[in-house]
Design a protein around this motif. Structure first.
Motif, PDB file in Angstrom:
ATOM      1  N   ARG A 262       8.244  10.771 -28.277  1.00 56.58           N
ATOM      2  CA  ARG A 262       8.941  12.061 -28.252  1.00 56.58           C
ATOM      3  C   ARG A 262       8.949  12.570 -26.821  1.00 56.58           C
ATOM      4  O   ARG A 262       8.084  12.226 -26.018  1.00 56.58           O
ATOM      5  CB  ARG A 262       8.216  13.054 -29.167  1.00 56.58           C
ATOM      6  N   ASP A 263       9.905  13.397 -26.476  1.00 60.01           N
ATOM      7  CA  ASP A 263      10.001  13.909 -25.122  1.00 60.01           C
ATOM      8  C   ASP A 263       8.721  14.646 -24.739  1.00 60.01           C
ATOM      9  O   ASP A 263       8.284  15.569 -25.436  1.00 60.01           O
ATOM     10  CB  ASP A 263      11.188  14.868 -25.004  1.00 60.01           C
ATOM     11  N   PRO A 264       8.089  14.248 -23.626  1.00 61.12           N
ATOM     12  CA  PRO A 264       6.786  14.829 -23.249  1.00 61.12           C
ATOM     13  C   PRO A 264       6.827  16.336 -23.025  1.00 61.12           C
ATOM     14  O   PRO A 264       5.830  17.023 -23.252  1.00 61.12           O
ATOM     15  CB  PRO A 264       6.429  14.098 -21.953  1.00 61.12           C
ATOM     16  N   VAL A 265       7.945  16.875 -22.557  1.00 57.39           N
ATOM     17  CA  VAL A 265       8.028  18.315 -22.317  1.00 57.39           C
ATOM     18  C   VAL A 265       7.834  19.082 -23.620  1.00 57.39           C
ATOM     19  O   VAL A 265       7.178  20.125 -23.661  1.00 57.39           O
ATOM     20  CB  VAL A 265       9.376  18.682 -21.663  1.00 57.39           C
ATOM     21  N   THR A 266       8.381  18.558 -24.707  1.00 57.82           N
ATOM     22  CA  THR A 266       8.190  19.182 -26.010  1.00 57.82           C
ATOM     23  C   THR A 266       6.790  18.915 -26.535  1.00 57.82           C
ATOM     24  O   THR A 266       6.133  19.793 -27.088  1.00 57.82           O
ATOM     25  CB  THR A 266       9.238  18.642 -27.008  1.00 57.82           C
ATOM     26  N   VAL A 267       6.322  17.699 -26.363  1.00 62.38           N
ATOM     27  CA  VAL A 267       5.015  17.298 -26.872  1.00 62.38           C
ATOM     28  C   VAL A 267       3.904  18.176 -26.327  1.00 62.38           C
ATOM     29  O   VAL A 267       3.071  18.704 -27.076  1.00 62.38           O
ATOM     30  CB  VAL A 267       4.726  15.822 -26.505  1.00 62.38           C
ATOM     31  N   ILE A 268       3.870  18.341 -25.021  1.00 64.77           N
ATOM     32  CA  ILE A 268       2.701  18.967 -24.413  1.00 64.77           C
ATOM     33  C   ILE A 268       2.625  20.460 -24.709  1.00 64.77           C
ATOM     34  O   ILE A 268       1.534  21.026 -24.844  1.00 64.77           O
ATOM     35  CB  ILE A 268       2.657  18.689 -22.890  1.00 64.77           C
ATOM     36  N   GLY A 269       3.751  21.129 -24.873  1.00 61.37           N
ATOM     37  CA  GLY A 269       3.708  22.534 -25.261  1.00 61.37           C
ATOM     38  C   GLY A 269       3.091  22.707 -26.641  1.00 61.37           C
ATOM     39  O   GLY A 269       2.249  23.581 -26.871  1.00 61.37           O
ATOM     40  N   HIS A 298      -5.118  14.849 -19.584  1.00 62.92           N
ATOM     41  CA  HIS A 298      -5.557  14.009 -20.696  1.00 62.92           C
ATOM     42  C   HIS A 298      -4.417  13.150 -21.241  1.00 62.92           C
ATOM     43  O   HIS A 298      -4.565  11.932 -21.425  1.00 62.92           O
ATOM     44  CB  HIS A 298      -6.122  14.891 -21.816  1.00 62.92           C
ATOM     45  N   LEU A 299      -3.264  13.762 -21.470  1.00 64.10           N
ATOM     46  CA  LEU A 299      -2.157  13.023 -22.080  1.00 64.10           C
ATOM     47  C   LEU A 299      -1.564  12.004 -21.109  1.00 64.10           C
ATOM     48  O   LEU A 299      -1.166  10.905 -21.528  1.00 64.10           O
ATOM     49  CB  LEU A 299      -1.084  13.988 -22.569  1.00 64.10           C
ATOM     50  N   VAL A 300      -1.491  12.351 -19.834  1.00 63.91           N
ATOM     51  CA  VAL A 300      -0.992  11.381 -18.852  1.00 63.91           C
ATOM     52  C   VAL A 300      -1.932  10.178 -18.787  1.00 63.91           C
ATOM     53  O   VAL A 300      -1.488   9.019 -18.738  1.00 63.91           O
ATOM     54  CB  VAL A 300      -0.841  12.039 -17.465  1.00 63.91           C
ATOM     55  N   GLU A 301      -3.221  10.441 -18.801  1.00 61.41           N
ATOM     56  CA  GLU A 301      -4.196   9.341 -18.789  1.00 61.41           C
ATOM     57  C   GLU A 301      -4.040   8.466 -20.035  1.00 61.41           C
ATOM     58  O   GLU A 301      -4.068   7.236 -19.943  1.00 61.41           O
ATOM     59  CB  GLU A 301      -5.613   9.912 -18.729  1.00 61.41           C
ATOM     60  N   TYR A 373       1.454  27.638 -20.364  1.00 62.47           N
ATOM     61  CA  TYR A 373       0.371  26.720 -20.013  1.00 62.47           C
ATOM     62  C   TYR A 373       0.650  25.927 -18.728  1.00 62.47           C
ATOM     63  O   TYR A 373      -0.254  25.676 -17.943  1.00 62.47           O
ATOM     64  CB  TYR A 373       0.133  25.728 -21.150  1.00 62.47           C
ATOM     65  N   LEU A 374       1.912  25.533 -18.525  1.00 60.98           N
ATOM     66  CA  LEU A 374       2.260  24.627 -17.436  1.00 60.98           C
ATOM     67  C   LEU A 374       3.691  24.866 -16.973  1.00 60.98           C
ATOM     68  O   LEU A 374       4.501  25.453 -17.709  1.00 60.98           O
ATOM     69  CB  LEU A 374       2.129  23.169 -17.898  1.00 60.98           C
ATOM     70  N   ASP A 375       4.009  24.341 -15.812  1.00 56.96           N
ATOM     71  CA  ASP A 375       5.379  24.351 -15.301  1.00 56.96           C
ATOM     72  C   ASP A 375       6.117  23.165 -15.931  1.00 56.96           C
ATOM     73  O   ASP A 375       5.740  22.008 -15.716  1.00 56.96           O
ATOM     74  CB  ASP A 375       5.355  24.216 -13.785  1.00 56.96           C
ATOM     75  N   PRO A 376       7.162  23.404 -16.731  1.00 63.58           N
ATOM     76  CA  PRO A 376       7.883  22.302 -17.379  1.00 63.58           C
ATOM     77  C   PRO A 376       8.370  21.245 -16.391  1.00 63.58           C
ATOM     78  O   PRO A 376       8.371  20.057 -16.708  1.00 63.58           O
ATOM     79  CB  PRO A 376       9.052  22.999 -18.072  1.00 63.58           C
ATOM     80  N   ALA A 377       8.770  21.660 -15.190  1.00 66.83           N
ATOM     81  CA  ALA A 377       9.246  20.691 -14.195  1.00 66.83           C
ATOM     82  C   ALA A 377       8.117  19.745 -13.778  1.00 66.83           C
ATOM     83  O   ALA A 377       8.338  18.549 -13.563  1.00 66.83           O
ATOM     84  CB  ALA A 377       9.802  21.421 -12.982  1.00 66.83           C
ATOM     85  N   GLU A 378       6.899  20.271 -13.673  1.00 67.80           N
ATOM     86  CA  GLU A 378       5.762  19.425 -13.320  1.00 67.80           C
ATOM     87  C   GLU A 378       5.487  18.413 -14.426  1.00 67.80           C
ATOM     88  O   GLU A 378       5.177  17.246 -14.167  1.00 67.80           O
ATOM     89  CB  GLU A 378       4.508  20.275 -13.086  1.00 67.80           C
ATOM     90  N   VAL A 379       5.614  18.847 -15.659  1.00 71.83           N
ATOM     91  CA  VAL A 379       5.385  17.943 -16.792  1.00 71.83           C
ATOM     92  C   VAL A 379       6.400  16.808 -16.759  1.00 71.83           C
ATOM     93  O   VAL A 379       6.044  15.631 -16.901  1.00 71.83           O
ATOM     94  CB  VAL A 379       5.476  18.705 -18.128  1.00 71.83           C
ATOM     95  N   GLU A 380       7.658  17.152 -16.547  1.00 68.37           N
ATOM     96  CA  GLU A 380       8.711  16.138 -16.511  1.00 68.37           C
ATOM     97  C   GLU A 380       8.450  15.122 -15.409  1.00 68.37           C
ATOM     98  O   GLU A 380       8.568  13.905 -15.612  1.00 68.37           O
ATOM     99  CB  GLU A 380      10.063  16.821 -16.295  1.00 68.37           C
ATOM    100  N   THR A 382       5.520  14.433 -13.909  1.00 63.73           N
ATOM    101  CA  THR A 382       4.257  13.717 -14.101  1.00 63.73           C
ATOM    102  C   THR A 382       4.400  12.571 -15.090  1.00 63.73           C
ATOM    103  O   THR A 382       3.741  11.533 -14.952  1.00 63.73           O
ATOM    104  CB  THR A 382       3.162  14.690 -14.580  1.00 63.73           C
ATOM    105  N   PHE A 383       5.255  12.747 -16.083  1.00 62.54           N
ATOM    106  CA  PHE A 383       5.446  11.707 -17.086  1.00 62.54           C
ATOM    107  C   PHE A 383       6.557  10.729 -16.709  1.00 62.54           C
ATOM    108  O   PHE A 383       7.111  10.055 -17.584  1.00 62.54           O
ATOM    109  CB  PHE A 383       5.766  12.331 -18.453  1.00 62.54           C
TER     110      PHE A 383
END
Length: 404
Positions: A262-269, A298-301, A373-380, A382-383
């Motif tokens: 699933r798209d990580p941006v949706t997952v991590i939120g 954690h999830l990136v690891e 919790y996080l900047d969505p652009a950073e999540v995109e 990072t993954f």
């Protein structure tokens, strides 16, 4: 605004002057171990010592509440009770160790990627078997009379837990007599900080640990649950199995992995929201920025470890399942999934699929905002490596906004 219910805050006020065990975690754990071993009439010293690392780590949780400490200590103690029960059964019935756990299916992937849905539809077949929550916490041979009593007791406990965290049924419904995550049979892993709070010393210890013995214990539990019952194909589920695929294959050489995407941006939120709800049971207050940073790291690891392991696994051992397809069209995707794992899709399975995938009526939507919790652009960004895999395999969905 804190997600900690008023009832939980009030209970912590009452327990504060009474519960002090986290000030001396080793002493508290030694007392608990002595109680368990006296009642069981046996011991497993290495297992108990390793569980003690969890207890010491729990005492480090920032803003740990009296209720949180009590709940964690009770959980760790119950895991030792279960271990000694399984050890006793294996000694009393050595033939249990001869039970064959053949071609198990392991559902894994990032949290909130439909691992629960995939597990539910796979384990629903009469030819399949998944460990139920009450079985993982009270692993034993078949005994219908005691089973009903245990289930009733655990349902009462689950109802009490929901009062401490009323959002849990909307985010991750827990039913004691239904399949649940196999983390309940794994004594160690990332689930402890994910569900309770930062535990630096425990996380460092667990990261260096060879988990083979933990998965061998999981296998022993499955053998106990299979002994004297109809032999069926086992289906396990836990997102973090993703990072343990190599260890799992040591213990279950013929395992097949179902990796949901699933798209990580949706997952991590969604994952951060889940963590905040759970942490609220164990801490006086929760810090969303701390949750976000821990969740991202954690999830990136986890996913990077999964990508690394994937390169050395036989392609046939991994079945990729895109969240958006499974959720949007289960009547097409589920039969395909059955075929991919070598299972038979029957008319009965087809007839019951709608009931299996249906959400309980009146279930509220899970609402959250990633930007809390996080900047969505950073999540995109990072993954990036994972997203490239999704694009290459045509598994990436169109979920670029937060689910409401």
């Amino acid at each position: 605004m804190s997600r900690t219910p008023r009832m939980t805050r009030a209970l912590n006020t009452v327990l504060g002057p009474i519960v002090k065990g986290y000030e001396e975690p080793d002493r508290s754990w030694a007392k608990a171990v002595a109680q368990v071993e006296k009642k069981a009439g046996t011991e497993d010293r290495q297992f108990a010592d390793d569980l003690g690392v969890i207890v010491r780590g729990a005492a480090e949780i920032p803003r740990l509440s009296p209720l949180g400490w009590s709940l964690i200590l009770a959980d760790v103690k119950a895991r030792y009770v279960n271990r000694l029960r399984v050890n006793h059964l294996l000694a009393e019935h050595p033939e249990i160790a001869d039970e064959q756990i053949t071609a198990p299916v392991i559902v894994c992937g990032l949290p909130r990627t439909a691992t629960t849905l995939a597990h539910r539809v796979l384990s629903a077949s009469p030819e399949h078997r998944a460990p139920l929550l009450w079985e993982m916490q009270n692993t034993g041979l078949e005994d219908p009379r005691s089973e009903q009593k245990l289930i009733k007791q655990m349902e009462q406990g689950a109802g009490l837990m929901e009062r401490f965290a009323p959002d849990i049924p909307h985010i991750h419904p827990i039913n004691v007599d239904r399949p649940e995550e196999s983390m309940f049979l794994l004594p160690h892993g990332s689930h402890w900080p994910v569900l309770h709070g930062l535990m630096p010393s425990y996380s460092a210890w667990a990261a260096q640990r060879d988990q083979t013995a933990d998965y061998e214990y999981l296998k022993s539990c499955l053998q106990v649950l299979q002994h004297g019952r109809a032999t069926k194909r086992w289906f396990l589920k836990y997102p973090a199995h993703l990072a343990d695929m190599d260890t799992i294959l040591k213990v279950f050489p013929d395992a097949t992995f179902v990796w949901t995407h699933r798209d990580p941006v949706t997952v991590i939120g969604s994952f951060c929201s889940l963590m905040e709800t759970f942490w609220g049971m164990y801490q006086h207050d929760t810090d969303r920025q701390v949750i976000g940073r821990f969740a991202l790291d954690h999830l990136v690891e986890q996913v990077n470890r999964g990508l690394e392991l994937r390169r050395n696994l036989p392609p046939a051992s991994i079945v990729d399942v895109p969240y958006h397809k499974l959720s949007a069209d289960p009547f097409t995707e589920v039969p395909r999934l059955y075929a991919a794992i070598g299972a038979t899709w029957t008319t009965r399975d087809q007839e019951h699929l709608a009931d299996v995938v249906a959400k309980p009526k009146g279930t509220p939507s899970h609402r959250y905002d990633l930007s809390d919790y996080l900047d969505p652009a950073e999540v995109e960004q990072t993954f990036g490596p994972y997203n490239r895999l999704l694009d290459r395999l045509d598994l990436r969905d169109a979920e670029l906004t937060v689910e409401l």
